[in-house]
Design an enzyme around this catalytic site. Sequence first.
Site, PDB file in Angstrom:
ATOM      1  N   HIS A 129      -0.585  -3.560   2.701  1.00 32.85           N
ATOM      2  CA  HIS A 129       0.446  -2.663   2.175  1.00 32.85           C
ATOM      3  C   HIS A 129       0.447  -1.337   2.934  1.00 32.85           C
ATOM      4  O   HIS A 129      -0.486  -1.014   3.671  1.00 32.85           O
ATOM      5  CB  HIS A 129       0.216  -2.392   0.685  1.00 32.85           C
ATOM      6  CG  HIS A 129       0.574  -3.537  -0.203  1.00 32.85           C
ATOM      7  ND1 HIS A 129      -0.271  -4.616  -0.397  1.00 32.85           N
ATOM      8  CD2 HIS A 129       1.683  -3.786  -0.949  1.00 32.85           C
ATOM      9  CE1 HIS A 129       0.305  -5.466  -1.232  1.00 32.85           C
ATOM     10  NE2 HIS A 129       1.486  -4.995  -1.572  1.00 32.85           N
ATOM     11  N   LYS A 133       0.312   3.202  -1.268  1.00 37.63           N
ATOM     12  CA  LYS A 133       0.043   2.407  -2.465  1.00 37.63           C
ATOM     13  C   LYS A 133      -1.257   2.892  -3.092  1.00 37.63           C
ATOM     14  O   LYS A 133      -2.272   3.069  -2.399  1.00 37.63           O
ATOM     15  CB  LYS A 133      -0.046   0.921  -2.112  1.00 37.63           C
ATOM     16  CG  LYS A 133      -0.229   0.002  -3.314  1.00 37.63           C
ATOM     17  CD  LYS A 133      -0.128  -1.454  -2.901  1.00 37.63           C
ATOM     18  CE  LYS A 133      -0.401  -2.392  -4.061  1.00 37.63           C
ATOM     19  NZ  LYS A 133       0.525  -2.184  -5.186  1.00 37.63           N
TER      20      LYS A 133
END
Length: 243
Positions: A129, A133
């Site tokens: 990611h 995040k």
Amino acid sequence: MGARGRMGATVVEAVRSAPDMTVALTVDAGDDLGSITPDNTDVAVEFTVPSASLRNVLTLVRSGVSVVVGTTGWTDEGFAAVRDAVDSASRAGQSVVIAPNYALSAVLMERFARQAARYFESVEVIEMHHPDKVDAPSGTALHTARVVAKAREDAGLGAMPDATTGDETSRGQVVDGVHVHAIRLRGLNAHEEVLLGNPGEQLVLRADSFDRSSFMPGVLMAVRSAASGTRPGLTVGLEPLMD
């Protein structure tokens, strides 16, 4: 809820573009949750942060509003609290949908991983990611690992081979016996791989979401389900809503 966040803003636009939906309210941190009632809202979509999500969902359920939750970081205790709250709700058909991932590709990848897990000696999960995040491993990766572990257990498989000694932190987090590795890298969005191995062969399942728009069909599917009242109570994951 979380309407000014990255995902929340995308959800607002998706609902506005849907011919069968209307945005009733947009709510963000610091706004009064009391403004959300069954008189003005059929379904609340909650994309906030893990530290606030459980409290938000319980407040909405007690107010009589169905909820679709995209915030990750949920625990078994959190699921149990929501299940008890919605089962005790006074409004018939009230429902809560909590899914670790609303991308249809990710849901299908997890389904295929569960089907394949019983046939392979080794399974590992890698999730990748963007560095903004806040949780790691991702909720999707944790859910995938648990699904794979359950499939292996049901098939009577034992522990996976691993002769690692010394500092085992490089092996990632172990979730029900499945190693899960989290990568945070600028330029990525949301990506997951499930690697399955046997002597002489490997199967790789991978789902890539390049843009937040990839989650919107799943979110709208969950909203329609929650509004219909056909699945009262708590639903975890998007797969039960798919054909």
